[in-house]
Design a protein around this motif. Sequence first.
Motif, mmCIF file in Angstrom:
data_model
loop_
_atom_site.group_PDB
_atom_site.id
_atom_site.type_symbol
_atom_site.label_atom_id
_atom_site.label_comp_id
_atom_site.label_asym_id
_atom_site.label_seq_id
_atom_site.Cartn_x
_atom_site.Cartn_y
_atom_site.Cartn_z
ATOM 1 N N ALA A 97 -11.282 31.550 -33.716
ATOM 2 C CA ALA A 97 -11.870 32.698 -34.413
ATOM 3 C C ALA A 97 -11.848 32.489 -35.922
ATOM 4 O O ALA A 97 -12.810 32.846 -36.622
ATOM 5 N N ILE A 98 -10.771 31.918 -36.432
ATOM 6 C CA ILE A 98 -10.676 31.682 -37.877
ATOM 7 C C ILE A 98 -11.686 30.622 -38.306
ATOM 8 O O ILE A 98 -12.371 30.763 -39.333
ATOM 9 N N ALA A 99 -11.801 29.552 -37.513
ATOM 10 C CA ALA A 99 -12.771 28.498 -37.841
ATOM 11 C C ALA A 99 -14.196 29.043 -37.802
ATOM 12 O O ALA A 99 -15.019 28.743 -38.682
ATOM 13 N N CYS A 100 -14.498 29.836 -36.792
ATOM 14 C CA CYS A 100 -15.850 30.399 -36.675
ATOM 15 C C CYS A 100 -16.150 31.355 -37.828
ATOM 16 O O CYS A 100 -17.266 31.364 -38.371
ATOM 17 N N GLU A 101 -15.165 32.141 -38.213
ATOM 18 C CA GLU A 101 -15.379 33.072 -39.322
ATOM 19 C C GLU A 101 -15.637 32.316 -40.623
ATOM 20 O O GLU A 101 -16.524 32.686 -41.402
ATOM 21 N N PHE A 102 -14.867 31.250 -40.856
ATOM 22 C CA PHE A 102 -15.028 30.449 -42.075
ATOM 23 C C PHE A 102 -16.434 29.855 -42.149
ATOM 24 O O PHE A 102 -17.126 29.966 -43.162
ATOM 25 N N VAL A 103 -16.869 29.227 -41.053
ATOM 26 C CA VAL A 103 -18.156 28.538 -41.094
ATOM 27 C C VAL A 103 -19.320 29.523 -41.029
ATOM 28 O O VAL A 103 -20.414 29.255 -41.556
ATOM 29 N N ALA A 104 -19.104 30.686 -40.409
ATOM 30 C CA ALA A 104 -20.180 31.683 -40.337
ATOM 31 C C ALA A 104 -20.569 32.175 -41.725
ATOM 32 O O ALA A 104 -21.740 32.500 -41.985
ATOM 33 N N GLN A 105 -19.609 32.229 -42.633
ATOM 34 C CA GLN A 105 -19.885 32.675 -43.992
ATOM 35 C C GLN A 105 -20.741 31.681 -44.772
ATOM 36 O O GLN A 105 -21.289 32.019 -45.824
ATOM 37 N N LEU A 106 -20.856 30.445 -44.250
ATOM 38 C CA LEU A 106 -21.606 29.393 -44.947
ATOM 39 C C LEU A 106 -23.034 29.261 -44.424
ATOM 40 O O LEU A 106 -23.826 28.505 -44.989
ATOM 41 N N ALA A 107 -23.367 29.962 -43.345
ATOM 42 C CA ALA A 107 -24.719 29.890 -42.788
ATOM 43 C C ALA A 107 -25.729 30.446 -43.788
ATOM 44 O O ALA A 107 -25.414 31.361 -44.552
ATOM 45 N N PRO A 108 -26.940 29.884 -43.834
ATOM 46 C CA PRO A 108 -27.940 30.327 -44.807
ATOM 47 C C PRO A 108 -28.174 31.834 -44.810
ATOM 48 O O PRO A 108 -28.265 32.456 -45.867
ATOM 49 N N ASP A 109 -28.252 32.462 -43.627
ATOM 50 C CA ASP A 109 -28.495 33.908 -43.560
ATOM 51 C C ASP A 109 -27.337 34.686 -44.162
ATOM 52 O O ASP A 109 -27.534 35.681 -44.867
ATOM 53 N N ALA A 110 -26.103 34.229 -43.892
ATOM 54 C CA ALA A 110 -24.930 34.917 -44.434
ATOM 55 C C ALA A 110 -24.891 34.793 -45.943
ATOM 56 O O ALA A 110 -24.597 35.762 -46.657
ATOM 57 N N LEU A 111 -25.218 33.626 -46.460
ATOM 58 C CA LEU A 111 -25.218 33.430 -47.908
ATOM 59 C C LEU A 111 -26.317 34.259 -48.565
ATOM 60 O O LEU A 111 -26.129 34.814 -49.649
ATOM 61 N N ALA A 112 -27.468 34.348 -47.888
ATOM 62 C CA ALA A 112 -28.577 35.139 -48.454
ATOM 63 C C ALA A 112 -28.219 36.619 -48.505
ATOM 64 O O ALA A 112 -28.526 37.323 -49.473
ATOM 65 N N ASN A 113 -27.513 37.092 -47.467
ATOM 66 C CA ASN A 113 -27.148 38.512 -47.422
ATOM 67 C C ASN A 113 -26.072 38.867 -48.439
ATOM 68 O O ASN A 113 -25.978 40.009 -48.889
ATOM 69 N N SER A 114 -25.236 37.857 -48.791
ATOM 70 C CA SER A 114 -24.147 38.126 -49.725
ATOM 71 C C SER A 114 -24.585 38.028 -51.175
ATOM 72 O O SER A 114 -23.857 38.437 -52.069
ATOM 73 N N SER A 115 -25.784 37.465 -51.403
ATOM 74 C CA SER A 115 -26.241 37.265 -52.789
ATOM 75 C C SER A 115 -27.068 38.454 -53.275
ATOM 76 O O SER A 115 -27.419 39.336 -52.525
#
Length: 642
Positions: A624-642
């Motif tokens: 779960a920790i690994a998935c959470e870390f890498v999920a934050q790096l996905a293009p959609d996640a980065l676009a939503n955070s910017s």
Amino acid sequence: MTAADGAALFTDDTALAEALPGYRPRPGQADMAAAVARTIDDGARLVVEAGTGTGKTLAYLLPALASRRKTIVSTATRYLQSQLADKDVPLAQTILGRGFHVTVLKGRANYLCLHRLEVAEGAMDMYSAPRIRAVREWAKTTQTGDIGEFGDPSDGDPIWPRITSTTDNCLGTECPLYDKCWVLHARREAQAADLVIANHYLLFADLTLRESGFGEVLPGADAIILDEAHKLPDIAGRFFGQAISSRQLRDLVRDARAELDALGGDMPDRRAQIDDLSQADRAWTDSLAGGAQTQSWQELATPERIAARDTLIQALAAVTQGFDAVASRSEGMQNLAKRADELATQLDTVTVDNDGERVSWLEIRGSGWIWHSTPLDVASPFARAMNTMPGAWVFTSATLSVKDSLSYFCNRLGVYEAEERILPSPFAYEDNALLYGPQGMPAPASPDFDAAVVNEIVALVNAADGGAFVLCTSYRAVRSYGQALVDAGFSPLVQGQASRASLLADFRADENAVLVATSSFWEGVDVRGRGLRLVIIDKLPFASPADPVLAARFSAMKAAGDNPFMDYQLPQAVITLKQGVGRLIRDAEDRGVLAICDPRLFTARYGGLVRASLPPMALTRKRAIACEFVAQLAPDALANSS
């Protein structure tokens, strides 16, 4: 300027800042440049591991060029040669503010042979004619004869061996087009150059020639710098041994038939001898069918195979005698007689059983084979070979050490009395990378292991939304995991579906791509940015103990009282693993997750040594920790955070 002046550019870095937008000082780069400068000035030896991002290329190029000493830089591949020549050397010249005579030198198989092109034109058929005519048109304009300008010499096109020469079939000074020889032209350029960019295969070909007293390929040099040096021990094993291949025999048969046709076809006895040789080769090849891809001669030497080998040697002897009798007809006939004699001698030599110093083994490649005689120890011959080229020697790579020690590399290659430096990567691995070791994984030999790995791959790739390398230790795993990803709804790029270059281009073009691959993608692949945010490795990359050379080496080590696993197999696996790990973080801004699914990383007594040899990353055992870390790096996640 001197070598020290080149190194000083990293201290007073005005020129670097002007030439490199966004330049930032790196202490490791300055340290390496200073060590290289000392080594060149003193004619000494240096072994330096420079972690990813150190900037090792400029760290050795600037001191070497500034020294005004003749320098050879050798690297692992033709691609890296081109990168040095087209990108790194021009940058170094800009920083130094002056030009240098630089040339790239490759093996003879990379250069057009005009004589063999003429022979090919005389024997072309409707299938080969358009390609050969296109080569002729290109030959009118090339300034180098490098067939890389025309096509890819590694793509398996059957035209390449027809229009290039080998040491076997080159006519040398007897060639009617000797004065127009592109190989000769390239070597003359190398003699005149300040910097020669070679590759490791060419370097070892040169070293073995020098040691045998039969000439040289490369010019003499004051400094020799070997980049990607971690590959040297394995390459050394090939060149300090001997080998003969089915391709050499089949090339001899093809060339002999072409020469007989050119001479009018009035020698039926000679043609019959060539036909006998071709049949003997087929019989020998058939005798190997159904076996493992690599096996020692000791395992293969049944009475039937011994008889097939002897028939092959006898057929070569008959060709030697027959063609020698008519050698006065042409230079080609003389060359063919010489080649047949040398091949018979080589075949007789490589079939000698393991004598404690070398091992005789066969490698099966499709419908062909290569018979090797490989030394178990390359340290002694390499140490002798270095003495034939006195001067400074620099060995560098991002992966040479095992738990902060370079002794494994130095001892295996016989590099003694050298300065040793380990320079860590300047990248913030602790902040930007996460090492994930799944809990509860079955042992790699368990029948449940693959299914467990697939579960981890699917979960991680889903969380990352792609942007992943799945690096495997076998082609079987590549096929299995590739199909599992397809079944899970992904469209992975799978090694074997297209060329390496095409797969990489497709991966770089899609930020959500997934690539499943094995050995050739573990190193030499540079994908920067968020397009690669997840690297999954199935197993620790231990070499198979069934490998005939490894098995013989292990036996010799045990007899000497050494521990083959701890002293050889484990250090080699660590260095290979570090290459795969190095795919993840290629830039200061890169972030990602490294997942290693092999439980031995934590359960085996040597697991701590392996982990201590990796970059200093944060560690988790929870998916779960690994998935959470890498999920934050996905293009959609980065676009939503910017």
